[in-house]
Design a protein around this motif. Sequence first.
Motif, PDB file in Angstrom:
ATOM      1  N   ARG A   1       0.834  -1.207   0.000  1.00 13.33           N
ATOM      2  CA  ARG A   1       0.000   0.000   0.000  1.00 13.33           C
ATOM      3  C   ARG A   1       0.869   1.258   0.000  1.00 13.33           C
ATOM      4  N   LYS A   2       1.914   1.238   0.800  1.00  9.47           N
ATOM      5  CA  LYS A   2       2.818   2.397   0.865  1.00  9.47           C
ATOM      6  C   LYS A   2       3.527   2.598  -0.471  1.00  9.47           C
ATOM      7  N   HIS A   3       3.986   1.519  -1.069  1.00 19.46           N
ATOM      8  CA  HIS A   3       4.724   1.595  -2.331  1.00 19.46           C
ATOM      9  C   HIS A   3       3.827   2.043  -3.484  1.00 19.46           C
ATOM     10  N   LEU A   4       2.611   1.502  -3.549  1.00 20.36           N
ATOM     11  CA  LEU A   4       1.707   1.791  -4.665  1.00 20.36           C
ATOM     12  C   LEU A   4       0.846   3.025  -4.437  1.00 20.36           C
ATOM     13  N   GLY A   5       0.573   3.339  -3.197  1.00 18.85           N
ATOM     14  CA  GLY A   5      -0.405   4.368  -2.873  1.00 18.85           C
ATOM     15  C   GLY A   5      -1.777   3.722  -2.766  1.00 18.85           C
ATOM     16  N   ASP A   6      -2.675   4.361  -2.018  1.00 17.37           N
ATOM     17  CA  ASP A   6      -3.986   3.768  -1.752  1.00 17.37           C
ATOM     18  C   ASP A   6      -4.767   3.449  -3.019  1.00 17.37           C
ATOM     19  N   ARG A   7      -4.789   4.388  -3.951  1.00 18.53           N
ATOM     20  CA  ARG A   7      -5.606   4.198  -5.151  1.00 18.53           C
ATOM     21  C   ARG A   7      -5.114   3.015  -5.993  1.00 18.53           C
ATOM     22  N   GLU A   8      -3.812   2.971  -6.277  1.00 16.21           N
ATOM     23  CA  GLU A   8      -3.278   1.866  -7.090  1.00 16.21           C
ATOM     24  C   GLU A   8      -3.361   0.538  -6.351  1.00 16.21           C
ATOM     25  N   TYR A   9      -3.176   0.572  -5.037  1.00 10.18           N
ATOM     26  CA  TYR A   9      -3.283  -0.648  -4.236  1.00 10.18           C
ATOM     27  C   TYR A   9      -4.701  -1.235  -4.353  1.00 10.18           C
ATOM     28  N   GLN A  10      -5.719  -0.405  -4.210  1.00 10.34           N
ATOM     29  CA  GLN A  10      -7.097  -0.874  -4.332  1.00 10.34           C
ATOM     30  C   GLN A  10      -7.401  -1.332  -5.757  1.00 10.34           C
ATOM     31  N   THR A  11      -6.844  -0.638  -6.740  1.00  8.20           N
ATOM     32  CA  THR A  11      -7.019  -1.043  -8.136  1.00  8.20           C
ATOM     33  C   THR A  11      -6.398  -2.422  -8.370  1.00  8.20           C
ATOM     34  N   LEU A  12      -5.215  -2.630  -7.832  1.00  6.54           N
ATOM     35  CA  LEU A  12      -4.545  -3.932  -7.947  1.00  6.54           C
ATOM     36  C   LEU A  12      -5.412  -5.031  -7.336  1.00  6.54           C
ATOM     37  N   ARG A  13      -5.923  -4.797  -6.147  1.00  5.59           N
ATOM     38  CA  ARG A  13      -6.740  -5.822  -5.477  1.00  5.59           C
ATOM     39  C   ARG A  13      -8.011  -6.120  -6.262  1.00  5.59           C
ATOM     40  N   ARG A  14      -8.650  -5.091  -6.788  1.00  4.68           N
ATOM     41  CA  ARG A  14      -9.856  -5.320  -7.592  1.00  4.68           C
ATOM     42  C   ARG A  14      -9.523  -6.095  -8.861  1.00  4.68           C
ATOM     43  N   ALA A  15      -8.417  -5.748  -9.504  1.00  6.26           N
ATOM     44  CA  ALA A  15      -8.018  -6.441 -10.734  1.00  6.26           C
ATOM     45  C   ALA A  15      -7.690  -7.910 -10.444  1.00  6.26           C
TER      46      ALA A  15
END
Length: 161
Positions: free
Chosen positions: A126-140
């Motif tokens: 989460r820290k590395h990707l940021g909240d938005r990209e982290y959530q996008t990754l999990r959804r994908a």
Amino acid sequence: MKSSARSDPSPEVFTGTMLLHAFQGFERQLFDGYHARGEEGLRPKHGAVIANIEPEGTRPSVLAARAGMTRPAMGELIDELEAAGYVERIADPEDRRAKLVKPTAKTLRRQRLARQVNAQIEAEYRKHLGDREYQTLRRALAALVALTGTGAEVAQPPVKA
């Protein structure tokens, strides 16, 4: 966690290859976390049982299905873990002819440790990707699992406190 020098992969690199390398990196971090906390003795393959077993016990066929393995392969893992004191075979109270694989206190401790180490890795992601990209990754990833999986892949048994 290492920072990737290349975040935009070549179109020739298959998604499966990237998923494999991401998983291998995750697995290294997970086992590094175990070792840093003094936990040794298990190998990644044992996670097929440790991550899928319920505190009151689970049938071997259910463990195999959750792990996406054959029953004979699961049986070998159960034999190894039983010999190492991580599980025991008990009669299923609902069907005395059937057996359950029940975790020992050793396994329950390992499951709690796994949750701690996983939480640390997730926080780093989460820290590395940021909240938005982290959530996008999990959804994908959830969408890919839904597309290709059985559904058992995202269900983790509760850990006994």
